[in-house]
Write an enzyme that holds these catalytic residues in place. Structure first.
Site, short mmCIF file in Angstrom:
data_model
loop_
_atom_site.label_atom_id
_atom_site.label_comp_id
_atom_site.label_asym_id
_atom_site.label_seq_id
_atom_site.Cartn_x
_atom_site.Cartn_y
_atom_site.Cartn_z
N TYR A 65 -86.92 -59.64 -13.70
CA TYR A 65 -86.88 -59.51 -15.16
C TYR A 65 -87.82 -58.37 -15.50
CZ TYR A 65 -86.77 -60.86 -20.10
OH TYR A 65 -86.58 -60.88 -21.47
N THR A 66 -87.27 -57.21 -15.88
CA THR A 66 -88.08 -56.00 -16.03
C THR A 66 -88.25 -55.54 -17.48
OG1 THR A 66 -86.11 -54.64 -15.68
CG2 THR A 66 -87.44 -55.18 -13.73
N TYR A 135 -95.33 -59.19 -18.68
CA TYR A 135 -94.53 -58.73 -17.56
C TYR A 135 -95.39 -58.57 -16.31
CZ TYR A 135 -92.20 -55.42 -14.47
OH TYR A 135 -91.68 -54.78 -13.37
N LYS A 139 -95.27 -60.69 -12.67
CA LYS A 139 -95.10 -60.02 -11.38
C LYS A 139 -96.26 -60.33 -10.43
CE LYS A 139 -92.25 -57.59 -10.28
NZ LYS A 139 -90.99 -57.91 -9.56
N TRP A 160 -93.41 -46.31 -12.44
CA TRP A 160 -92.59 -45.30 -13.13
C TRP A 160 -91.30 -45.03 -12.33
CZ3 TRP A 160 -95.94 -40.78 -15.47
CH2 TRP A 160 -97.05 -41.32 -16.13
#
Length: 295
Positions: A65-66, A135, A139, A160
């Site tokens: 889930y980004t 987020y 992670k 990035w």
């Protein structure tokens, strides 16, 4: 021949894995690729069934889930994918004896402006995690869940991320550069882009060498998003005015780190590794995108 299962096959990393492993050079890998529609990572019973049936040597998890901003208000959904499902994968890794290759992020680190001077080569793998958004928090929890459940893992932190597939900064800039005469891009967030082709090639080398543990993988060099945008337009021959602005001028739900450079000394010490300069990576990506546009 190694049997490899790829999860999250429709994302930019997943598609890159498939394209590279389709080449004859990597015919020793027998790959079975699943996108989220074919195999939902959060369906633990289906996941266990497929992995037990396939009995892979390696599972590459590109699923995550980004959505950084959405994670602030959909924390349960982010935790389900980034923590709970990853914990189950790690448990199955231990039970079924496969290596788990999992991707994490620079966003697990605090990214304070002062860290640019304190850690000029970037954060090392053992630097304390202190994420500033949900987020990054999920992670980091996912990483911990892996370490708690298996020793047979490779965690690769990237930053990035850009590639020829999916959505990313390079493709967004090229699109906006054709639509607008002026763009504003933040000039107070420092880091280095990571290119998917280079990620997959380095990960294959780590798999060949049966390496385990946590590694940082990004490009050489340190730039801001503004500098990256300028380079994209200059190299692509797109005429657009780019104005540098501070992060304060872009209101987002999730805080972004001001400094998120990852130190790559550890992976560079592995024979066969190839950490490229971000300029080279951008040249390669623009060439790939140009080739795709000609098809």
């Amino acid at each position: 021949m190694k049997d490899l299962i790829l999860l999250g096959a429709s994302g930019q990393l997943g598609q890159e894995w498939q394209q590279i492993l389709d080449k004859e050079d990597f015919s020793q890998f027998n790959i079975a690729a699943y996108d989220s529609d074919q195999l939902d990572l959060t369906d633990k019973h289906k996941l266990a069934e497929v992995l037990q049936e396939r009995n892979p040597d390696v599972v590459v998890n590109c699923a995550a889930y980004t959505k950084v901003d959405e994670s602030e208000k959909h924390i349960k959904q982010a935790e389900t994918v980034n923590v709970k499902a990853v914990a189950e994968l790690a448990r199955l890794s231990e039970e079924l004896n496969f290596k788990l290759l999992h991707y994490s992020t620079d966003y697990i680190f605090p990214g304070g402006e002062e860290d640019k001077q304190r850690f000029p080569k970037g954060y090392t793998e053992d630097h304390p995690a202190d994420p500033i958004n949900k987020y990054g928090e999920t992670k980091w929890k996912g990483e911990q869940a892996i370490r708690d459940n298996t020793d047979n893992y490779l965690i690769i932190r990237v930053s990035w991320l850009c590639g020829q597939f999916g959505s990313n900064f390079v493709k967004t800039m090229l699109k906006l550069g054709k639509e607008r005469s002026t763009l504003q891009v933040v000039d107070d967030q420092w880091g280095s882009p990571t290119f998917t082709t280079n990620v997959v090639e380095n990960c294959i080398n780590l798999l060949y060498r049966e390496v385990k543990g946590t590694y940082h993988l990004t490009s050489e060099g340190l730039i801001t998003w503004y500098e990256f945008a300028r380079a994209i337009f200059d190299k692509a021959g797109v005429e657009v005015k780019v104005e540098p602005v501070s992060s304060d001028q872009f209101e987002t739900m999730a805080d972004r780190p001001h400094y998120s450079k990852l130190c790559t000394d550890k992976i560079e010490a592995v024979p066969g590794s190839n950490v490229i300069n971000w300029n080279q990576g951008l040249d390669n990506l623009l060439s790939q995108l140009d080739s795709l546009s000609r098809l």
